[in-house]
Design a protein around this motif. Structure first.
Motif, PDB file in Angstrom:
ATOM      1  N   ILE A 156      -4.941 -18.620   3.756  1.00 55.89           N
ATOM      2  CA  ILE A 156      -3.685 -17.869   3.773  1.00 55.89           C
ATOM      3  C   ILE A 156      -2.649 -18.597   4.627  1.00 55.89           C
ATOM      4  O   ILE A 156      -2.937 -19.041   5.744  1.00 55.89           O
ATOM      5  N   GLY A 157      -1.447 -18.713   4.097  1.00 56.15           N
ATOM      6  CA  GLY A 157      -0.311 -19.251   4.834  1.00 56.15           C
ATOM      7  C   GLY A 157       0.958 -18.680   4.227  1.00 56.15           C
ATOM      8  O   GLY A 157       0.912 -17.798   3.370  1.00 56.15           O
ATOM      9  N   HIS A 158       2.116 -19.212   4.646  1.00 52.53           N
ATOM     10  CA  HIS A 158       3.350 -18.723   4.024  1.00 52.53           C
ATOM     11  C   HIS A 158       4.400 -19.819   3.927  1.00 52.53           C
ATOM     12  O   HIS A 158       4.419 -20.774   4.711  1.00 52.53           O
ATOM     13  N   LEU A 159       5.271 -19.650   2.940  1.00 54.56           N
ATOM     14  CA  LEU A 159       6.309 -20.617   2.600  1.00 54.56           C
ATOM     15  C   LEU A 159       7.604 -20.365   3.359  1.00 54.56           C
ATOM     16  O   LEU A 159       8.398 -21.292   3.577  1.00 54.56           O
ATOM     17  N   ASP A 160       7.866 -19.123   3.728  1.00 53.09           N
ATOM     18  CA  ASP A 160       9.161 -18.752   4.299  1.00 53.09           C
ATOM     19  C   ASP A 160       9.173 -18.892   5.813  1.00 53.09           C
ATOM     20  O   ASP A 160       8.120 -18.987   6.467  1.00 53.09           O
ATOM     21  N   THR A 161      10.385 -18.908   6.372  1.00 57.38           N
ATOM     22  CA  THR A 161      10.578 -18.923   7.817  1.00 57.38           C
ATOM     23  C   THR A 161      11.620 -17.869   8.181  1.00 57.38           C
ATOM     24  O   THR A 161      12.259 -17.273   7.305  1.00 57.38           O
ATOM     25  N   ALA A 179      11.306 -14.042  -3.174  1.00 56.60           N
ATOM     26  CA  ALA A 179      11.220 -15.207  -4.064  1.00 56.60           C
ATOM     27  C   ALA A 179       9.925 -15.217  -4.872  1.00 56.60           C
ATOM     28  O   ALA A 179       9.953 -15.178  -6.105  1.00 56.60           O
ATOM     29  N   GLY A 180       8.791 -15.281  -4.193  1.00 62.75           N
ATOM     30  CA  GLY A 180       7.518 -15.333  -4.898  1.00 62.75           C
ATOM     31  C   GLY A 180       6.440 -15.941  -4.030  1.00 62.75           C
ATOM     32  O   GLY A 180       6.660 -16.298  -2.868  1.00 62.75           O
ATOM     33  N   HIS A 181       5.241 -16.074  -4.614  1.00 64.86           N
ATOM     34  CA  HIS A 181       4.083 -16.599  -3.909  1.00 64.86           C
ATOM     35  C   HIS A 181       3.485 -17.762  -4.698  1.00 64.86           C
ATOM     36  O   HIS A 181       3.477 -17.754  -5.934  1.00 64.86           O
ATOM     37  N   GLY A 183       5.698 -15.895   0.037  1.00 67.29           N
ATOM     38  CA  GLY A 183       7.087 -16.290   0.235  1.00 67.29           C
ATOM     39  C   GLY A 183       7.884 -15.315   1.063  1.00 67.29           C
ATOM     40  O   GLY A 183       9.109 -15.473   1.201  1.00 67.29           O
ATOM     41  N   ASP A 184       7.209 -14.309   1.641  1.00 69.82           N
ATOM     42  CA  ASP A 184       7.947 -13.262   2.369  1.00 69.82           C
ATOM     43  C   ASP A 184       7.160 -12.729   3.561  1.00 69.82           C
ATOM     44  O   ASP A 184       7.255 -11.549   3.891  1.00 69.82           O
ATOM     45  N   GLU A 185       6.403 -13.593   4.222  1.00 67.09           N
ATOM     46  CA  GLU A 185       5.604 -13.124   5.346  1.00 67.09           C
ATOM     47  C   GLU A 185       6.478 -12.626   6.487  1.00 67.09           C
ATOM     48  O   GLU A 185       6.120 -11.676   7.191  1.00 67.09           O
TER      49      GLU A 185
END
Length: 435
Positions: free
Chosen positions: A110-115, A91-93, A172-174
């Protein structure tokens, strides 16, 4: 305006209660009070984030979480950019930048949007049971994002955010990094090169019931083994013309991995294997189709797994040992080994330990127990490792919880203000330290 007035009133009420923390400056006491005043807003935001599914492959959901967060950062004076990653299959960051006075440490959050929970997961919704908030991704990493924003809001309320130079990168892709990795992590790596310190807001870790500081993460590397041999009637196995067959060669290699590779801080695993008259992986190499007969020597055998290391040097050394083992072929067999280095290691360094010492000074000032160093075997790979060669870093600035990546994932609500206070005071002090 009502929210600001209520926050200011809460700050005034909270200040006397903080008189017992003489290690904190007046502004730091205001920061701590602002965290307490904002904790309910943080939980409400966490609920909205969890209710929006953002599985790694649900690109629209990842976009939607970014859109929920954009105004939160913009309200604090950050310039927010969306970095599309369609060219990597993701998706994106979200990248948010706050320019301060240029005198203090330049910080990367640093963190992430995805699960890991895609839209078809049966684990859905957000609920609170006692001291726990429960829901998909509530800890990994939506709780971490909530802690991050609570800390930044508290700094802003106390006038401590203005001088701070901070870049936030929420990938968005961790949970499954896009390919090629160099492109998927280009924005994060560039942000690391512009920074002095990185703080990773994934889950807080524990040992023996104590909050722990994490100064290292191991790498994540995958390997694929392809073995070829002669085929024919099984009565000819081990003969000069038939040799040992692909299955025995595969077994030899894996047995040698088990006996020759072990060393401190290394783990390695075989996740998938098979062989026969025919054997092939699917496109994603997560499934394998094989067929054969009891009385036919298999001409092909395949295996795939991972290995994790604590330093780049260990990655190189282990890879060389694996290739040397593979090269010792049994009669009339051949084998090739492919290694993909997906997440680099974050080695424990003197700079990382010094940063943990700063955090422990804050723990003493808050009259909290000091945090020991977490064993790196207790954490998986993560995004901070891509910048570990350029900055000092700490991992685990997010919320405390459990059942990560599983039904019933939860965070402990009282850990959110505790972690936000630690993070806000650390960022405040780093913003005052020359870079």
């Amino acid at each position: 305006m009502r929210r600001c007035t209520a926050l200011a009133f809460a700050l005034l009420l909270a200040l006397p209660a903080l008189a017992g923390t003489p290690g904190l400056s007046s502004q730091e006491q205001q920061i701590s009070a602002a965290v307490e005043a904002g904790r309910q807003d943080a939980v409400a935001l966490l609920g909205r984030l969890v209710e929006q599914n953002s599985g790694t492959y649900h690109h629209a959901g990842v976009d939607a979480v970014a859109n929920l967060l954009r105004p939160e950062f913009e309200a604090l004076g950050f310039r927010v950019e969306w970095k599309p990653m369609t060219h990597t299959g993701r998706a994106g960051h979200l990248v948010a930048t706050h320019r301060g006075n240029g005198r203090g440490k330049r910080m990367l959050l640093i963190g992430h949007l995805d699960t890991v929970f895609e839209p078809d997961s049966p684990f859905t919704g957000f609920r609170i049971e006692g001291n726990r908030a429960i829901g998909p991704g509530v800890g990994d990493d939506k709780g971490g994002v909530a802690v991050m924003l609570l800390a930044l809001r508290a700094m802003h309320a106390a006038g401590a955010l203005a001088p701070a130079d901070i870049t936030v990168v929420l990938t968005g892709d961790e949970e499954d990094v896009g390919q090629p990795v160099a492109q998927a992590r280009a924005d994060l790596i560039a942000a690391g090169k512009r920074s002095d310190v990185a703080l990773d807001f994934e889950n807080l870790s524990h040992a023996d019931g104590r909050d722990m500081g994490s100064i290292a993460r191991r790498s994540s590397n995958t390997w694929t083994l392809t073995v070829r041999g002669e085929t024919g009637h099984s009565s000819g196995i081990f003969s000069a013309s038939m040799g040992d067959g692909a299955a025995f060669e595969l077994a030899r290699i894996l047995a040698a991995f088990r006996s020759e590779l072990p060393e401190p801080n290394l783990t390695f695993n075989v996740g998938l294997l098979g062989g026969g008259e025919q054997a092939a992986f699917d496109a994603g190499k997560t499934r394998l189709a094989a067929s054969g007969k009891d009385n036919v020597v298999p001409p092909v055998a395949l295996a795939r797994g991972d290995f994790r290391t604590l330093s780049a040097e260990q990655t190189r050394r282990v890879g060389e040992k694996m290739r040397a083992i593979v090269s010792r072929h049994l009669p009339r067999t051949n084998a090739t080994l492919e290694i993909d280095e997906n997440y680099p290691p974050m080695a424990p360094t003197a700079g990382n330990r010094a940063l943990l010492a700063k955090l422990n000074a804050i723990n003493r000032d808050l009259e909290l127990e000091e945090m020991g160093e977490l064993d790196p075997l207790s954490r998986g790979a993560g995004d901070i490792s891509f910048v570990a060669a350029d900055v000092d870093g700490l991992v685990g600035m997010g919320a405390s919880g459990g059942n990560s990546h599983a039904d019933g994932e939860y965070v402990e609500l009282d850990s959110i203000p505790r972690q936000a206070t630690r993070a806000a005071l650390l960022m405040h002090r780093l913003a005052q330290a020359p870079h």
